[in-house]
Design an enzyme around this catalytic site. Structure first.
Site, PDB file in Angstrom:
ATOM      1  N   LYS A 128       0.814  -1.245   0.011  1.00 58.50           N
ATOM      2  CA  LYS A 128       0.062   0.080  -0.125  1.00 58.50           C
ATOM      3  C   LYS A 128       0.934   1.183  -0.001  1.00 58.50           C
ATOM      4  O   LYS A 128       0.471   2.246  -0.719  1.00 58.50           O
ATOM      5  CB  LYS A 128      -0.888   0.039   1.128  1.00 58.50           C
ATOM      6  N   LYS A 173      -4.034 -10.061  -6.083  1.00 60.20           N
ATOM      7  CA  LYS A 173      -5.366 -10.151  -5.081  1.00 60.20           C
ATOM      8  C   LYS A 173      -6.409  -9.239  -5.869  1.00 60.20           C
ATOM      9  O   LYS A 173      -5.731  -8.005  -6.163  1.00 60.20           O
ATOM     10  CB  LYS A 173      -5.134  -9.956  -3.850  1.00 60.20           C
ATOM     11  N   LYS A 233      -9.717  -3.213  -4.014  1.00 54.18           N
ATOM     12  CA  LYS A 233     -10.541  -2.017  -4.338  1.00 54.18           C
ATOM     13  C   LYS A 233      -9.627  -1.115  -5.053  1.00 54.18           C
ATOM     14  O   LYS A 233      -9.833  -0.241  -5.958  1.00 54.18           O
ATOM     15  CB  LYS A 233     -11.005  -1.300  -3.146  1.00 54.18           C
TER      16      LYS A 233
HETATM   17  N1  AQP Z   1      -9.068 -10.601  -2.770  1.00 54.58           N
HETATM   18  C1  AQP Z   1      -9.608 -11.029  -1.414  1.00 54.58           C
HETATM   19  N2  AQP Z   1      -9.890 -12.247  -1.498  1.00 54.58           N
HETATM   20  C2  AQP Z   1     -10.424 -12.712  -0.319  1.00 54.58           C
HETATM   21  N3  AQP Z   1     -10.551 -11.921   0.823  1.00 54.58           N
HETATM   22  C3  AQP Z   1     -10.398 -10.472   0.654  1.00 54.58           C
HETATM   23  N4  AQP Z   1     -10.203  -9.604   1.637  1.00 54.58           N
HETATM   24  C4  AQP Z   1      -9.968  -8.567   0.923  1.00 54.58           C
HETATM   25  N5  AQP Z   1      -9.621  -8.881  -0.306  1.00 54.58           N
HETATM   26  C5  AQP Z   1      -9.867  -9.999  -0.457  1.00 54.58           C
HETATM   27  C6  AQP Z   1     -10.664  -9.663   3.040  1.00 54.58           C
HETATM   28  O1  AQP Z   1     -11.619  -8.702   3.259  1.00 54.58           O
HETATM   29  C7  AQP Z   1     -11.839  -8.317   4.721  1.00 54.58           C
HETATM   30  C8  AQP Z   1     -11.939  -6.723   4.577  1.00 54.58           C
HETATM   31  O2  AQP Z   1     -10.958  -6.410   3.983  1.00 54.58           O
HETATM   32  P1  AQP Z   1     -10.550  -4.785   4.322  1.00 54.58           P
HETATM   33  O3  AQP Z   1     -11.617  -3.855   4.438  1.00 54.58           O
HETATM   34  O4  AQP Z   1      -9.349  -4.714   5.374  1.00 54.58           O
HETATM   35  O5  AQP Z   1     -10.047  -4.425   3.055  1.00 54.58           O
HETATM   36  P2  AQP Z   1      -8.359  -4.701   2.291  1.00 54.58           P
HETATM   37  O6  AQP Z   1      -7.734  -6.017   2.713  1.00 54.58           O
HETATM   38  O7  AQP Z   1      -7.585  -3.635   2.164  1.00 54.58           O
HETATM   39  O8  AQP Z   1      -9.199  -4.981   1.049  1.00 54.58           O
HETATM   40  P3  AQP Z   1      -9.125  -4.429  -0.460  1.00 54.58           P
HETATM   41  O9  AQP Z   1     -10.451  -4.570  -0.973  1.00 54.58           O
HETATM   42  O10 AQP Z   1      -8.095  -5.220  -1.261  1.00 54.58           O
HETATM   43  O11 AQP Z   1      -8.555  -3.057  -0.460  1.00 54.58           O
HETATM   44  P4  AQP Z   1      -7.262  -2.113  -0.740  1.00 54.58           P
HETATM   45  O12 AQP Z   1      -7.273  -1.841  -1.989  1.00 54.58           O
HETATM   46  O13 AQP Z   1      -7.307  -1.131   0.097  1.00 54.58           O
HETATM   47  O14 AQP Z   1      -6.280  -3.321  -0.279  1.00 54.58           O
HETATM   48  C9  AQP Z   1     -10.233  -8.770   5.214  1.00 54.58           C
HETATM   49  O15 AQP Z   1     -10.924 -10.082   5.767  1.00 54.58           O
HETATM   50  C10 AQP Z   1      -9.548  -9.386   3.825  1.00 54.58           C
HETATM   51  O16 AQP Z   1      -8.695 -10.360   4.307  1.00 54.58           O
END
Ligand code: AQP
Length: 328
Positions: A113, A194, A197
């Site tokens: 990030k 992965k 978002k």
């Molecule tokens: N691709 C994924 N596959 C399975 N699980 C996932 N999680 C996130 N992406 C995947 C799980 O969703 C939960 C909430 O995630 P978060 O709100 O902490 O967001 P994040 O991990 O930062 O997810 P994003 O959407 O990928 O955002 P960015 O782009 O900011 O990194 C967690 O339990 C996570 O494991």
């Protein structure tokens, strides 16, 4: 085992995607039955990267609505916003004092990030210490998360153990649970990454509230490989294996059993799209109903925060007292 304390958090950083649903939200719904489940919209984490205030307000309410539409029942679990329970930030500071710079510096999510962000805040760096506080504040036994949170969860356990050995028995040591399939849903266009978002292009990203036609189009265009064999082999066939994992998480059949049924990538793509659309349809319908009454969602979150504060205040008092702070 019954009646375990379950806790997990999800960021209101835009609407959730299929990875969030299959990797995490589906398990939140599963674990609310027969347990004391606490689910937190982690708005304090969302501001570790710069957010527009109006978007943060909207996203927080929309995420609560998506979670309820997905099956979280506020009568059966505690659902609240992190910033409504000040003990998260307070215990977060104590956790920062118990986490080393070296430990935080080894977190791969910070590296990913941080590389993608122009202004890298110190909060983005120390975020796993706040996450440890989130979890430990509820005497949590089980944390349902996706695979990308494995490293953070291990850090939470280490920090809890360190605190307990320095200051006496204070925290329950949590265990994470990761779904057997689709714990890491991959981007449909770049299946080695992965689904996220903050992906560069949105063709590989399927949102929970996305229009069915658009979902269908994205699955039809999903990147596979130049062979023509449907086989579950995430290392060598990332795209096809991702489709099989998604279909498996929705239907309950194993990816290997599903693979035997397909000879063509095209058919696999169409069936996966259809299964996902059908799974999301009732969630989207319920979301539309809930979004017509944002006041009601705000009331649900406020009532959840009252219940969360009761638990959090007890655990925080225990931690501050064991650490040697004078009583107020
Ligand atoms: N691709 C994924 N596959 C399975 N699980 C996932 N999680 C996130 N992406 C995947 C799980 O969703 C939960 C909430 O995630 P978060 O709100 O902490 O967001 P994040 O991990 O930062 O997810 P994003 O959407 O990928 O955002 P960015 O782009 O900011 O990194 C967690 O339990 C996570 O494991």
């Amino acid at each position: 085992m019954t009646n375990q304390r379950v806790f997990s958090g999800i960021q209101p950083s835009g609407d959730p995607h299929l990875g969030n649903y299959l990797g995490a939200i589906q398990n939140y719904v599963h674990y609310q039955d027969g347990n004391d489940a606490v689910y937190c919209i982690v708005d304090l984490h969302a501001v570790t990267t710069q957010r527009d205030p109006e978007a943060l307000r909207t996203d927080t309410l929309r995420l609560a609505q998506v979670l309820i539409a997905s099956g979280l029942d506020p009568e059966n679990c505690i659902l609240f916003a992190q910033s409504h329970v000040p003990q998260h930030a307070q215990l977060g500071w104590l956790m920062q004092a118990t986490t080393s710079f070296g430990e935080l510096n080894r977190m791969t999510q910070f590296k990913d990030k941080g590389d993608r962000t122009e202004f890298v805040s110190s909060a983005l760096f120390s975020y796993p210490a706040l996450q440890a506080a989130d979890i430990l504040l509820y005497d949590t036994n089980i944390v349902p998360v996706g695979d990308d949170q494995r490293q953070h969860l291990e850090l939470s356990r280490d920090v809890a153990q360190r605190f307990n050995s320095r200051y006496g028995d204070t925290f329950v040591i949590p265990e994470h649970v990761i779904p057997p399939v689709a714990a890491r849903v991959m981007d449909l266009q770049r299946p080695e990454d992965k689904m996220s978002k903050t992906a560069e292009a949105d063709n590989g990203l399927v949102m929970m509230l996305e229009d069915p036609k658009s979902i269908e189009k994205k699955f039809k265009r999903a990147v596979t490989d130049s062979e023509d064999e449907v086989r579950f082999d995430p290392e060598h066939k990332a795209g096809v294996s991702n489709l099989l994992s998604i279909l498996s998480a929705v239907t309950g059949e194993t990816p290997t059993d599903l693979a035997e049924r397909y000879t063509q990538y095209g058919r696999l793509k169409v069936d996966t799209a259809e299964a996902v659309i059908e799974r999301l349809r009732p969630i989207q319908e319920r979301f539309a109903e809930l979004s017509s009454d944002p006041g009601e969602t705000a009331r649900v979150l406020s009532a959840g925060a009252v219940k969360a504060r009761e638990i959090a205040e007890d655990v925080y008092s225990r931690a501050r007292s064991n650490m040697g702070f004078l009583p107020v």
